[in-house]
Design an enzyme around this catalytic site. Sequence first.
Site, short mmCIF file in Angstrom:
data_model
loop_
_atom_site.label_atom_id
_atom_site.label_comp_id
_atom_site.label_asym_id
_atom_site.label_seq_id
_atom_site.Cartn_x
_atom_site.Cartn_y
_atom_site.Cartn_z
CG ASN A 33 -1.71 1.21 1.44
OD1 ASN A 33 -1.83 2.02 0.52
ND2 ASN A 33 -2.30 1.37 2.62
CE LYS B 147 -0.13 3.22 4.77
NZ LYS B 147 -0.02 3.32 6.21
P1 PGA Z 1 2.98 0.32 7.65
O1 PGA Z 1 1.51 0.51 7.04
O2 PGA Z 1 3.53 -0.95 7.08
O3 PGA Z 1 3.74 1.53 7.19
O4 PGA Z 1 2.82 0.26 9.13
C1 PGA Z 1 0.67 -0.59 6.81
C2 PGA Z 1 -0.65 -0.11 6.24
O5 PGA Z 1 -1.17 0.90 6.72
O6 PGA Z 1 -1.20 -0.72 5.32
#
Ligand code: PGA
Length: 272
Positions: free
Chosen positions: A30, A32
């Site tokens: 992901n 983001k």
């Molecule tokens: P992170 O995020 O691996 O940066 O903790 C995971 C997510 O929100 O899908």
Amino acid sequence: MHLNEKIAKFATRKLLNNHIIMRKNIVAGNWKMNTTKVDGVALAQEVAALSEQTPAEVGLIVAPPFTHLCAVGKALAGSKVELSAQNCADHVKGAYTGEVSVDMLKAVGCQWTILGHSERREYYGETDEKLVEKTRLALEAGLGVILCVGERLEEREAGKHFDVCASQIENVLYKFSAEDMKKVIIAYEPVWAIGTGKTATAEQAEEIHAFIRSRIAAKFGDEVAEDMTILYGGSCKPSNARELFAQKDIDGGLIGGAALKAADFIEIAKSF
Ligand code: PGA
């Protein structure tokens, strides 16, 4: 994991009363709100090239921002890496400024969409009711859904984590059929572990994963539950993936930060 444990895990995955278990190991990235189109295409090319090093039975998915889904999709062409959106609209089309519909996602080559990520629940008012609509539209359009669930820190501290996850699952997935579940992946992401560097311990994660699977079994039966891929998310990285993925009910990861480095993402995918 020792070889005999590995074999035992494989064996339990294979058969449940003569039912061949279809559950897949998957690592999904992901991204983001990170990367521009140029960076995203470069990252996708690297992921696609390195994906050849991952075991054939491990599925890979990346979820870039909307603006470069199309370009990233092209960069992934011919590789095993599948394309996901991070969200979709809760309407088919029309006067919904700023939204992106499931048909638009399909048209640029998406096979999946993430839904209900905690950041969307927390910052953009995503409710379970909206998630029912989004899930319905995505499934009708032929997109797979990666539905995120997970408790906040205060909910865990109050011992409410099971209830929170149960209601997030029941409020959305219980509205659908057993057949629909074939196109659904659940991602358990404790909010307190996302982007914080704090990972749930393998035992904490396994406990909830097994519970989530039991909630799926309660509604759809054991076979559907055993076939369901349940990912762990929250500060999952190469150094902790192996221990997490060794758990019986953890079928892979939804990776945020570590998915922005192709080598780390691929290392995680080699951790089964
Ligand atoms: P992170 O995020 O691996 O940066 O903790 C995971 C997510 O929100 O899908």
